[in-house]
Design a protein around this motif. Structure first.
Motif, short mmCIF file in Angstrom:
data_model
loop_
_atom_site.label_atom_id
_atom_site.label_comp_id
_atom_site.label_asym_id
_atom_site.label_seq_id
_atom_site.Cartn_x
_atom_site.Cartn_y
_atom_site.Cartn_z
N VAL A 190 0.68 -1.13 -0.03
CA VAL A 190 0.00 0.09 -0.02
C VAL A 190 0.98 1.24 0.21
N VAL A 191 0.38 2.42 -0.26
CA VAL A 191 0.98 3.53 -0.26
C VAL A 191 0.17 4.57 0.70
N ASP A 192 0.85 5.35 1.53
CA ASP A 192 0.36 6.27 2.53
C ASP A 192 0.82 7.81 1.78
N VAL A 193 -0.20 8.45 1.23
CA VAL A 193 0.12 9.67 0.33
C VAL A 193 -0.07 10.61 1.53
N GLY A 194 0.92 11.67 1.43
CA GLY A 194 0.92 12.66 2.46
C GLY A 194 0.93 12.15 3.68
N CYS A 195 2.10 11.52 3.93
CA CYS A 195 1.97 10.55 5.18
C CYS A 195 2.48 11.50 6.54
N GLY A 196 3.00 12.51 6.39
CA GLY A 196 3.35 13.33 7.51
C GLY A 196 4.40 12.77 8.35
N ASP A 197 4.13 12.45 9.64
CA ASP A 197 5.36 11.87 10.38
C ASP A 197 5.01 10.45 10.48
N MET A 198 4.01 9.83 9.44
CA MET A 198 3.95 8.43 9.45
C MET A 198 3.28 7.88 10.28
N VAL B 50 4.21 -0.85 3.51
CA VAL B 50 3.73 0.63 3.34
C VAL B 50 4.85 1.64 2.55
N LEU B 51 4.54 1.84 1.53
CA LEU B 51 5.41 3.00 0.77
C LEU B 51 4.94 4.46 1.33
N ALA B 52 5.41 5.01 2.31
CA ALA B 52 5.00 6.17 2.76
C ALA B 52 5.66 7.36 1.78
N ASP C 227 5.68 11.90 1.08
CA ASP C 227 5.33 13.16 1.40
C ASP C 227 6.21 13.98 0.64
N PRO C 228 5.78 15.24 0.42
CA PRO C 228 6.34 16.00 -0.64
C PRO C 228 7.07 17.11 0.04
N ASP C 229 6.90 17.31 1.39
CA ASP C 229 7.48 18.43 2.07
C ASP C 229 8.70 18.39 2.67
N PRO C 230 9.64 18.99 2.14
CA PRO C 230 11.13 18.51 2.37
C PRO C 230 11.51 18.66 3.80
N VAL C 231 10.96 19.41 4.57
CA VAL C 231 11.27 19.36 6.02
C VAL C 231 10.81 18.22 6.64
N GLN C 232 9.55 17.94 6.25
CA GLN C 232 9.07 16.50 7.00
C GLN C 232 9.68 15.38 6.60
N ALA C 233 10.35 15.48 5.19
CA ALA C 233 10.89 14.49 4.42
C ALA C 233 12.17 14.01 5.41
N GLU C 234 12.70 15.27 5.65
CA GLU C 234 14.29 14.88 6.30
C GLU C 234 13.90 14.33 7.51
N LYS C 235 13.13 14.81 8.35
CA LYS C 235 12.54 14.14 9.68
C LYS C 235 12.38 12.56 9.55
N ASN C 236 11.75 12.39 8.51
CA ASN C 236 11.30 10.78 8.24
C ASN C 236 12.67 10.05 7.93
N ARG C 237 13.51 10.57 7.11
CA ARG C 237 14.64 9.83 6.50
C ARG C 237 15.61 9.73 7.93
#
Length: 231
Positions: free
Chosen positions: A24-32, A45-47, A49-59
């Motif tokens: 499944v894909v979680d689109v716009g996952c935020g903090d997952m 799950v493929l999570a 999110d396009p927001d670069p700030v949140q993306a860096e937190k998730n990575r």
């Protein structure tokens, strides 16, 4: 419309879809947060999110079993054609610009298997929303999201189910509430000062004191089985 009353997101999820062993894909996952719920239920799950700030937190966050994160938007899902069993929009659909709705639903259908599903959770009006409207009014965006679901997405599927339910949301204090909403990097239309204004504090206290527990109503639409594309 049916109303399921007080239920958790997990309970409603299991009522409508089976994710065990699914991709499944979680689109716009935020903090997952929702990604973790679905992964715990047995999905891969493929999570995204396009927001670069949140993306860096998730990575840089501690990895969670069965979740892969990618910095990407709903208009460019990093998955092959017909490779996904389900797509979730958990409180994210109304954040997508309305001019992209046709494009993002086409993209969802591209990656979905023929027997796949789209599962959308959107918030509905409540006292907490009335507080938030003082600094961030999303009424028009939420209305546009619902309209697009019915007019663009729903006709592309063989079946559709829609229900309301609610959960409970509690804050420790007004500062707890303000800290949460002021830290959202994807919201650029209001400032921390807007969130912490006297008017917001007054209405929050009026609706929430003394325990600061709010009813959080939601609407879920589940679309299943992609209709064949006319030749």
């Amino acid at each position: 419309m049916p109303n399921l009353g007080l239920m958790t997101n997990v309970e409603v999820l299991h009522k409508f879809v089976t994710v065990q062993g699914k991709t499944v894909v979680d689109v716009g996952c935020g903090d997952m947060t929702f990604s973790k719920i679905v992964a715990a239920a047995g999905a891969q799950v493929l999570a995204i999110d396009p927001d670069p700030v949140q993306a860096e937190k998730n990575r840089t966050a501690v990895s969670t079993p069965n979740i892969t994160f990618a910095e990407s938007g709903a208009d460019s899902i990093p998955a092959a054609d017909q490779s996904v069993d389900g797509i979730f929009f958990s409180y994210s659909l109304h954040h997508i610009p309305k001019q992209l709705y046709s494009e993002i639903f086409e993209e969802a259908i591209r990656v979905l298997r023929p027997d796949g599903f789209i599962y959308v959770i959107e918030p509905t009006d409540c006292p907490l929303n009335q507080v938030m409207m003082l600094f961030h009014d999303e009424e028009a965006e939420r209305s546009a999201a619902q309209s697009a679901l019915h007019s663009i997405a729903k006709p592309r599927f063989e079946s559709a189910e829609e229900v309301d339910y609610h959960s409970l949301r509690q804050f420790q204090s007004f500062d707890d509430f303000a800290d949460h909403f002021a830290s959202r990097s994807f919201n650029t239309l209001y400032s921390e000062a807007d969130v912490r204004s006297d008017d917001v504090r007054k209405l929050f206290e009026e609706f929430g004191a003394p325990d600061y527990e709010f009813t959080a109503p939601k609407r879920v639409m589940v679309l299943k089985q992609v209709k064949p594309t006319p030749q």
